[in-house]
Design a protein around this motif. Structure first.
Motif, PDB file in Angstrom:
ATOM      1  N   ASP A  82       0.841  -1.206   0.000  1.00 14.16           N
ATOM      2  CA  ASP A  82       0.000   0.000   0.000  1.00 14.16           C
ATOM      3  C   ASP A  82       0.873   1.252   0.000  1.00 14.16           C
ATOM      4  O   ASP A  82       0.583   2.234  -0.703  1.00 14.16           O
ATOM      5  CB  ASP A  82      -0.929   0.017   1.216  1.00 14.16           C
ATOM      6  N   ILE A  83       1.934   1.223   0.799  1.00 14.55           N
ATOM      7  CA  ILE A  83       2.844   2.370   0.869  1.00 14.55           C
ATOM      8  C   ILE A  83       3.543   2.583  -0.469  1.00 14.55           C
ATOM      9  O   ILE A  83       3.677   3.718  -0.951  1.00 14.55           O
ATOM     10  CB  ILE A  83       3.870   2.179   2.004  1.00 14.55           C
ATOM     11  N   LEU A  84       4.001   1.492  -1.098  1.00 16.14           N
ATOM     12  CA  LEU A  84       4.639   1.609  -2.421  1.00 16.14           C
ATOM     13  C   LEU A  84       3.675   2.195  -3.442  1.00 16.14           C
ATOM     14  O   LEU A  84       4.047   3.081  -4.223  1.00 16.14           O
ATOM     15  CB  LEU A  84       5.123   0.241  -2.893  1.00 16.14           C
ATOM     16  N   ASP A  85       2.437   1.702  -3.463  1.00 20.29           N
ATOM     17  CA  ASP A  85       1.427   2.236  -4.380  1.00 20.29           C
ATOM     18  C   ASP A  85       1.204   3.722  -4.128  1.00 20.29           C
ATOM     19  O   ASP A  85       1.102   4.527  -5.058  1.00 20.29           O
ATOM     20  CB  ASP A  85       0.100   1.489  -4.209  1.00 20.29           C
ATOM     21  N   TYR A  86       1.104   4.069  -2.854  1.00 21.62           N
ATOM     22  CA  TYR A  86       0.840   5.457  -2.465  1.00 21.62           C
ATOM     23  C   TYR A  86       1.970   6.377  -2.915  1.00 21.62           C
ATOM     24  O   TYR A  86       1.733   7.423  -3.528  1.00 21.62           O
ATOM     25  CB  TYR A  86       0.675   5.511  -0.948  1.00 21.62           C
ATOM     26  N   THR A 116      12.034  -0.492   7.538  1.00 22.37           N
ATOM     27  CA  THR A 116      12.511  -1.667   6.802  1.00 22.37           C
ATOM     28  C   THR A 116      12.634  -1.360   5.313  1.00 22.37           C
ATOM     29  O   THR A 116      13.612  -1.732   4.660  1.00 22.37           O
ATOM     30  CB  THR A 116      11.549  -2.855   7.003  1.00 22.37           C
ATOM     31  N   MET A 117      11.653  -0.670   4.759  1.00 26.41           N
ATOM     32  CA  MET A 117      11.670  -0.334   3.335  1.00 26.41           C
ATOM     33  C   MET A 117      12.830   0.608   3.014  1.00 26.41           C
ATOM     34  O   MET A 117      13.434   0.520   1.935  1.00 26.41           O
ATOM     35  CB  MET A 117      10.335   0.296   2.929  1.00 26.41           C
ATOM     36  N   LEU A 118      13.150   1.493   3.953  1.00 25.41           N
ATOM     37  CA  LEU A 118      14.276   2.398   3.778  1.00 25.41           C
ATOM     38  C   LEU A 118      15.590   1.620   3.764  1.00 25.41           C
ATOM     39  O   LEU A 118      16.475   1.864   2.930  1.00 25.41           O
ATOM     40  CB  LEU A 118      14.275   3.436   4.906  1.00 25.41           C
ATOM     41  N   ARG A 127      16.012  -1.434   2.895  1.00 27.27           N
ATOM     42  CA  ARG A 127      16.093  -2.247   1.680  1.00 27.27           C
ATOM     43  C   ARG A 127      16.143  -1.394   0.409  1.00 27.27           C
ATOM     44  O   ARG A 127      16.260  -1.926  -0.686  1.00 27.27           O
ATOM     45  CB  ARG A 127      14.902  -3.194   1.603  1.00 27.27           C
ATOM     46  N   GLY A 128      16.026  -0.082   0.559  1.00 30.40           N
ATOM     47  CA  GLY A 128      16.146   0.808  -0.594  1.00 30.40           C
ATOM     48  C   GLY A 128      14.870   1.023  -1.386  1.00 30.40           C
ATOM     49  O   GLY A 128      14.895   1.633  -2.458  1.00 30.40           O
ATOM     50  N   PHE A 129      13.728   0.542  -0.872  1.00 28.95           N
ATOM     51  CA  PHE A 129      12.478   0.720  -1.615  1.00 28.95           C
ATOM     52  C   PHE A 129      11.865   2.099  -1.377  1.00 28.95           C
ATOM     53  O   PHE A 129      11.016   2.545  -2.148  1.00 28.95           O
ATOM     54  CB  PHE A 129      11.475  -0.379  -1.267  1.00 28.95           C
ATOM     55  N   VAL A 130      12.264   2.756  -0.308  1.00 25.77           N
ATOM     56  CA  VAL A 130      11.920   4.164  -0.112  1.00 25.77           C
ATOM     57  C   VAL A 130      13.200   4.930   0.209  1.00 25.77           C
ATOM     58  O   VAL A 130      14.209   4.340   0.612  1.00 25.77           O
ATOM     59  CB  VAL A 130      10.870   4.380   1.013  1.00 25.77           C
ATOM     60  N   ASP A 131      13.148   6.215  -0.006  1.00 21.34           N
ATOM     61  CA  ASP A 131      14.285   7.087   0.283  1.00 21.34           C
ATOM     62  C   ASP A 131      13.796   8.203   1.198  1.00 21.34           C
ATOM     63  O   ASP A 131      12.595   8.506   1.241  1.00 21.34           O
ATOM     64  CB  ASP A 131      14.825   7.671  -1.026  1.00 21.34           C
ATOM     65  N   GLN A 132      14.728   8.807   1.925  1.00 21.90           N
ATOM     66  CA  GLN A 132      14.373   9.855   2.877  1.00 21.90           C
ATOM     67  C   GLN A 132      15.364  11.000   2.747  1.00 21.90           C
ATOM     68  O   GLN A 132      16.583  10.784   2.699  1.00 21.90           O
ATOM     69  CB  GLN A 132      14.373   9.292   4.303  1.00 21.90           C
ATOM     70  N   ASP A 133      14.849  12.215   2.659  1.00 21.53           N
ATOM     71  CA  ASP A 133      15.714  13.379   2.450  1.00 21.53           C
ATOM     72  C   ASP A 133      16.634  13.631   3.633  1.00 21.53           C
ATOM     73  O   ASP A 133      17.780  14.031   3.484  1.00 21.53           O
ATOM     74  CB  ASP A 133      14.857  14.631   2.196  1.00 21.53           C
ATOM     75  N   ALA A 134      16.131  13.410   4.829  1.00 18.00           N
ATOM     76  CA  ALA A 134      16.874  13.660   6.067  1.00 18.00           C
ATOM     77  C   ALA A 134      16.322  12.721   7.126  1.00 18.00           C
ATOM     78  O   ALA A 134      15.267  12.105   6.924  1.00 18.00           O
ATOM     79  CB  ALA A 134      16.710  15.129   6.500  1.00 18.00           C
ATOM     80  N   PRO A 135      17.014  12.557   8.257  1.00 16.17           N
ATOM     81  CA  PRO A 135      16.544  11.624   9.292  1.00 16.17           C
ATOM     82  C   PRO A 135      15.082  11.799   9.686  1.00 16.17           C
ATOM     83  O   PRO A 135      14.407  10.827  10.014  1.00 16.17           O
ATOM     84  CB  PRO A 135      17.480  11.926  10.460  1.00 16.17           C
ATOM     85  N   LYS A 136      14.571  12.995   9.649  1.00 12.91           N
ATOM     86  CA  LYS A 136      13.164  13.220   9.983  1.00 12.91           C
ATOM     87  C   LYS A 136      12.398  13.812   8.808  1.00 12.91           C
ATOM     88  O   LYS A 136      11.334  14.410   8.982  1.00 12.91           O
ATOM     89  CB  LYS A 136      13.046  14.127  11.206  1.00 12.91           C
ATOM     90  N   GLY A 159      10.713  13.707   4.700  1.00 14.13           N
ATOM     91  CA  GLY A 159       9.668  12.944   4.036  1.00 14.13           C
ATOM     92  C   GLY A 159      10.227  11.757   3.267  1.00 14.13           C
ATOM     93  O   GLY A 159      11.441  11.626   3.074  1.00 14.13           O
ATOM     94  N   TYR A 160       9.323  10.901   2.826  1.00 14.78           N
ATOM     95  CA  TYR A 160       9.702   9.684   2.112  1.00 14.78           C
ATOM     96  C   TYR A 160       9.251   9.761   0.660  1.00 14.78           C
ATOM     97  O   TYR A 160       8.203  10.315   0.342  1.00 14.78           O
ATOM     98  CB  TYR A 160       9.049   8.458   2.769  1.00 14.78           C
TER      99      TYR A 160
END
Length: 256
Positions: free
Chosen positions: A12-16, A47-49, A51-60, A62-63
Motif C-alpha cells: 500500500d505504501i509503495l502504491d501510495y 525496513t523499506m528504507l 532495503r532501498g524501496f523508499v528514500d528519505q531526504d533527512a533523518p526526519k 519525508g519519504y
C-alpha cells in the motif's frame, strides 16, 4: 496472518508513493492517508528504507520511492509486448487527432493504464504509467469487463460489487450490468458522452481470439461531434486493428 498484513501495508505504501514518485511524503501524511497507526507505518518504512524501496531526504524528512523500487522496472514497462506493439500507432493517432490516447489492461480487479500519449501541441509520451482506476468508471474498463469469460465476470462482481451511485449512468442492478456488457460486445466498442464535459471511446485489442487490452481516447465533449467525431472513431478502430496485427505478427515470429 500478521505477516500478510504487513506485506499488504508495505505494498500500500509503495502504491501510495508511486502516485507522485518525486514528491516526499511525511510519516504522518502517509499514515493518515492509508489509515495506518503511525508507529506501525514508521516500522514498515524503516525496513523499506533499509532495503532501498523508499528514500528519505533527512533523518526526519519525508519519504519518496527509493532506488530499489526503480530497479524493479529496469526491464522496461509492464506488459512491454503490448507497449511495443502499441507505441508507434498510438503516437501517430494522437498526433493526427491532437487528442489523448491510452492503452489499458485488466489486472486482477483493476484497470491498469500501460501507456498514454497526451494529444496536444507539445506531444507527451508516458511509458512510465502504471496507474489504476476503478473498472466501472472508464470506457476502457467497461470494454475489458465486457469481454471477460462468464466465470471471471462473476468473480469480478463478487469481489467488486455493482457500480455505485453515479458511477455508470443507467447501470445499477446486475441485470442492467449484464445487458450493458452484452451491448458492448455486440457493438465492439464503447462510446460514453454521459459526463458533463468529457467524451470517451474505446476499442478492443485482440490476441489469439482473446481481448487482451483496450485502446481508449478521451477529449472535451464539445469537440466530439461532426467530422471530428467520425475521424476519432475511425482512427481508434484502425489503430486498435493495427496493434492487434502487430501483436499477432510478434507472436508468430517468436513461435517460428
Amino acid at each position: 496472518i500478521k505477516m500478510i498484513q504487513v506485506l499488504n501495508r508495505a505494498f500500500d505504501i509503495l502504491d501510495y508513493l508511486s502516485s507522485e514518485p518525486e514528491e516526499a511524503k511525511g510519516l504522518g501524511q502517509i499514515a493518515s492517508d492509508l489509515g495506518l497507526h503511525p508507529a506501525t507505518c514508521a516500522n514498515i518504512l524503516k525496513t523499506m528504507l533499509r532495503r532501498g524501496f523508499v528514500d528519505q531526504d533527512a533523518p526526519k524528512g519525508g519519504y519518496r520511492l527509493g532506488p530499489s523500487a526503480y530497479r524493479l522496472a529496469r526491464n522496461g514497462p509492464y506488459r512491454k509486448d503490448l507497449v511495443a506493439a502499441a507505441e508507434a500507432p498510438m503516437i501517430s493517432l494522437a498526433k493526427e487527432l491532437q487528442e489523448t490516447v491510452l492503452i489499458a489492461v485488466l489486472r486482477q480487479y483493476e484497470r491498469v493504464i500501460l501507456f498514454q500519449v497526451e494529444g496536444n501541441q507539445n506531444l507527451q509520451v508516458r511509458s512510465d504509467i502504471v496507474s489504476r482506476t476503478e473498472v466501472y468508471r472508464t470506457v476502457t474498463g467497461r470494454l475489458l469487463l465486457a469481454y471477460l469469460p462468464d466465470e471471471r465476470l462473476e468473480s469480478f462482481i463478487i469481489a467488486r460489487g455493482l457500480p455505485g451511485r453515479g458511477v455508470w449512468v443507467g447501470v445499477k442492478t446486475k441485470a442492467q450490468l449484464i445487458a450493458a456488457l452484452r451491448k458492448i460486445r455486440k457493438d465492439g466498442k464503447v462510446i460514453d458522452t454521459s459526463q458533463p464535459d468529457i467524451a470517451a471511446a474505446a476499442y478492443p485489442i485482440w490476441q489469439n481470439d482473446t481481448v487482451v487490452a483496450a485502446l481508449g481516447l478521451f477529449l472535451p465533449k464539445f469537440r466530439f461531434k461532426g467530422e471530428h467525431r467520425r475521424k476519432v472513431l475511425a482512427g481508434l478502430e484502425a489503430t486498435a486493428n493495427e496493434i492487434t496485427r502487430r501483436l499477432t505478427e510478434s507472436a508468430e515470429r517468436k513461435d517460428s
